[in-house]
Design an enzyme around this catalytic site. Structure first.
Site, PDB file in Angstrom:
ATOM      1  N   GLU A  69      29.484  15.398 125.679  1.00  0.00           N
ATOM      2  CA  GLU A  69      28.448  16.425 125.704  1.00  0.00           C
ATOM      3  C   GLU A  69      28.339  17.002 127.112  1.00  0.00           C
ATOM      4  OE1 GLU A  69      25.079  14.207 124.398  1.00  0.00           O
ATOM      5  OE2 GLU A  69      24.563  13.509 126.402  1.00  0.00           O
TER       6      GLU A  69
ATOM      7  N   PHE B  21      27.093  -3.305 145.401  1.00  0.00           N
ATOM      8  CA  PHE B  21      26.403  -3.782 144.197  1.00  0.00           C
ATOM      9  C   PHE B  21      27.291  -4.623 143.285  1.00  0.00           C
ATOM     10  CE2 PHE B  21      24.241  -0.046 145.716  1.00  0.00           C
ATOM     11  CZ  PHE B  21      22.908  -0.413 145.663  1.00  0.00           C
TER      12      PHE B  21
ATOM     13  N   GLU C 154      19.099  10.570 122.665  1.00  0.00           N
ATOM     14  CA  GLU C 154      19.411   9.526 121.689  1.00  0.00           C
ATOM     15  C   GLU C 154      18.137   8.767 121.364  1.00  0.00           C
ATOM     16  OE1 GLU C 154      22.206   6.967 123.598  1.00  0.00           O
ATOM     17  OE2 GLU C 154      20.790   6.286 125.114  1.00  0.00           O
TER      18      GLU C 154
ATOM     19  N   LYS D 255      24.902   7.245 118.096  1.00  0.00           N
ATOM     20  CA  LYS D 255      24.584   8.443 118.870  1.00  0.00           C
ATOM     21  C   LYS D 255      25.127   9.726 118.233  1.00  0.00           C
ATOM     22  CE  LYS D 255      24.084   5.957 123.215  1.00  0.00           C
ATOM     23  NZ  LYS D 255      24.073   4.635 122.588  1.00  0.00           N
TER      24      LYS D 255
ATOM     25  N   GLU E  50      14.823   9.153 123.668  1.00  0.00           N
ATOM     26  CA  GLU E  50      15.156   9.518 125.045  1.00  0.00           C
ATOM     27  C   GLU E  50      15.438  11.013 125.147  1.00  0.00           C
ATOM     28  OE1 GLU E  50      18.157   6.986 126.685  1.00  0.00           O
ATOM     29  OE2 GLU E  50      16.831   5.251 126.600  1.00  0.00           O
TER      30      GLU E  50
ATOM     31  N   ASN F 123      16.834   4.791 120.832  1.00  0.00           N
ATOM     32  CA  ASN F 123      17.113   3.358 120.897  1.00  0.00           C
ATOM     33  C   ASN F 123      16.252   2.662 119.858  1.00  0.00           C
ATOM     34  OD1 ASN F 123      19.055   3.129 123.077  1.00  0.00           O
ATOM     35  ND2 ASN F 123      17.418   3.915 124.362  1.00  0.00           N
TER      36      ASN F 123
END
Length: 682
Positions: A200, A348, A288, A116, A275, A290
């Protein structure tokens, strides 16, 4: 074309690659850990090779073992799937050096874009819009705080080698930046073997939209439209769709062309994803790239009619892309729900164990005689009776639908979720149903903060109110009438004492705290038609017809002529006589009684559950990696008590109140069951 390929992965993506390889006439080799020896991908492949023990660092992350398996089986190529070694530059290079084809980009493209930090620098050089940030590895947590202040809060702390939500935190102040840096570094080191961190600016109210690109070895690169991935929980995508309901054709074209420009800059060959974060005015910034196949690739396949895995294999074999940019279609609307092994009602937390029942909805995708190739698709790596191990991620399956437009896709997804049967572990299906019914989701009005905004305090049963609760009562009464109808027809009943079936019943909806609600209903059945009844609930009448097998969980049929699918079963963990009904994410536990039986039931005393407030309980199945307290120790509310690891994530348990530790009931390294006591306070 290759004669045999090895899939260096597990679960649903391994099964997905095997499916295409078989279609192409290519033999397949699976690899597996001890936890996966009976897994579905092992069963589907032509051959299988054991890699090692269950933890991924001792199996799926061992490049040497995978290359050895290729040589041993004669596999000419390796498909890495996603996760594990899929974006590992050293692995891709080793594979190529051994004379084995890597079904993915070249190692130099992974080096440039998979990292990245490096990819952001390269994007800047290519004049691609990037988010303000510090793009060099940060050496300490204190330095991270200093940089975060300079950029301005909120900031995003990210692991350079991260992915899938691992090694990522958002910080709104110095304390969160300090803690987030350490947590990201630990997660990244454990998951990826690379603890470099960068920071960032966090764009507030952003949309996460990605462009699928495809390149070959002959310099051709095209983009296959976009995917909308803004519905995320803790940076993990939950629902993805294609196209996006937000961006214009002009923005789509600009993003696509920029993605292609970036891919060409690194001589990208294979399928990859660029992305972007997109602001409310459709201004977009590169996030970034992928350098692998994405989890959500099926939605792109649905709207374009392409098989991305097949195209990856063909490109790796040296073939040219069979289509140009002008040939790329955008047909209908596709949506994907990630079905995960987690309990939405317990914040979750992961849910591991045996799949006592696993019956996904019927697949209806891709009939060549229809104008639009629409329907339901299920990508999964598990099967009935299989195991969800604690060592890997929580995905059970991906449920994909394809419709003419977005509203049809949503309707198809809700119906498919209604028919998706999972027992033995918890799943996030009720949560998915709630999201699909939310007015703002239906309107396409959401961003990456949608789940945090609407479900920031957790997810509760009342978050999924049914738009017609009388329908649930009618289904319970209908199912009960079918059971009674069968019982009344059993031969050999004693004269005068046979089962009699009346018309008047009371449906008692069981409340968790003993507050039950009774509703009178009338069930009228037709002579000789066991699967047909009219149920009157107050002012509402339901003409229900179903030919589903009695005792089957999935109940499909029509209600007043409209098709429906629901789940109905007899017996619950707390009451073997109750009927459980689930539809559109709402669950009802009810007793269907005669009017006299309901009168007597109302007199039954309520037995409160035992008080467990003195205990710290394991909220999920997992491995106890740390007990931070000792008997006799004074503990304050909020103090760390224990750490449990499950599905590659660490979960810290804190004391709910001040107290003194009485006993430690579990030991480090122990595998815990859900609700197992760990610590007892005096």
């Amino acid at each position: 074309m290759f004669k045999k390929i090895l899939i260096a992965n597990r679960g649903e993506i391994a099964c997905r690659v095997i499916k295409t390889a078989k279609k192409m006439g290519i033999a397949t080799v699976a690899v597996y850990s001890d936890a996966d020896k009976d897994a579905r991908h092992v069963e589907l492949a032509d051959e299988a090779v054991r890699l090692g023990p269950a933890p991924s660092r001792e199996s799926y992350l061992l490049a040497d073992k995978i290359i050895e398996a290729c040589k041993q089986t004669g596999a000419e190529a390796v498909h890495p799937g996603y996760g594990f070694l899929s974006e590992n530059e050293a692995f891709a290079k080793r594979v190529e050096e051994e004379g084995i084809a890597f079904i993915g980009p070249k190692h130099y493209s992974i080096a440039a874009m998979g990292d990245k930090i490096a990819s952001k620098k390269l994007a800047n050089e290519a004049k691609v819009n990037t988010i303000p940030g510090w793009n060099d590895a940060i050496e300490s947590a204190e330095r991270a705080v200093q940089i975060a202040r300079d950029i301005g809060y909120p900031v995003m702390i990210k692991a350079s080698a991260g992915g899938g939500g691992k090694g990522l935190r958002v910080a709104f102040n110095d304390k969160e930046a300090l803690e987030g840096f350490t947590a990201c570094q630990n997660e990244a080191r454990n998951s990826f073997g690379d603890d470099r961190i960068f920071i960032e600016k966090f764009v507030e109210q952003p949309r996460h939209i990605e462009i699928q690109v495809l390149g070959d070895a002959h310099g051709n690169v095209i983009y296959l439209n976009e995917r909308e991935c803004s519905i995320q929980r803790r940076h993990q995508k939950v629902i993805e769709e294609a196209p996006s309901p937000f961006i214009s054709d002009a923005t789509r074209k600009a993003m696509g062309e920029q993605a292609v420009q970036l891919a060409k800059a690194v001589k990208y060959q294979s399928a990859g994803t660029v992305e972007f974060v997109v602001g409310k005015n459709q201004d977009f910034y590169f996030l970034e790239m992928n350098t692998r196949l994405q989890v959500e690739h099926p939605v792109t396949e649905c709207i374009t009619g392409l098989d991305l895995v097949e195209l990856m294999i063909r490109v790796a074999a040296g073939e040219k892309l069979p289509l140009t940019q002008a040939d790329v279609k955008r047909d209908g609307w596709a949506m994907e729900c990630r079905i995960n092994a987690e309990d939405p009602f317990r914040n979750f937390l992961p849910s591991t164990g045996r799949l006592v029942r696993f019956a996904p909805p019927q697949e209806t995708m891709f009939s060549a005689d229809t104008e639009h190739l629409q329907g339901v698709r299920v990508d999964t790596g598990v099967q009935d009776g299989g195991e969800i191990p604690m060592y890997y991620d929580s995905m059970i399956a991906k449920l994909i639908v394809h419709g003419r437009d977005r509203n049809e896709a949503i309707a198809k997804m809700r119906e498919a979720l209604n028919g998706f049967i999972i027992r033995g572990i918890s799943s996030n299906i009720p949560f998915q149903a709630a999201l699909l019914a939310h007015p703002r989701f239906v309107a396409g009005d959401f961003n990456t903060g949608f789940i945090a905004e609407h479900y920031g305090h957790g997810f509760h049963a009342e978050d999924v109110p049914h738009d017609e609760p009388e329908f649930l009562l009618a289904l319970a009464a209908f199912a009960n009438r079918r059971y009674l109808g069968r019982a009344s027809g059993i031969s050999g009943q004693m004269a005068g004492h046979g089962v009699k079936v009346g018309q008047d019943f009371v449906v008692v909806a069981l409340g968790a705290d003993g507050h039950h609600k009774a509703t009178p209903v009338r069930v009228t059945s037709y002579e000789g038609q066991t699967g047909s009844s009219t149920v009157q609930v107050g002012a509402r009448s339901y003409a229900l017809v179903s030919d589903s097998r009695l005792g089957a969980i999935r109940l499909a049929g029509t209600s007043n002529g409209e098709p429906f699918s629901a789940q109905v079963e007899r017996g619950t963990p707390k009451n073997p006589l109750a009927i459980r009904v689930a539809h559109n994410g709402t669950q009802l536990d009810a007793l269907v009684l005669s009017p006299r039986g309901a009168e007597l039931f109302a007199l039954m005393p309520y037995k409160a559950p035992p008080d467990m407030s003195r205990f710290v309980l394991s909220p999920m199945p997992g491995l106890l990696v740390e007990v931070a307290v000792q008997p006799g120790q004074k503990v304050q509310a909020g103090e760390r008590v224990a750490v449990i690891e499950a599905m590659k994530m660490e979960n810290v348990l804190f004391a709910a109140a001040d107290g003194v530790v009485g006993k430690v009931l579990a030991t480090k390294g122990e595998s815990l069951a859900v609700d197992q006591p760990i610590v007892e306070f005096a």
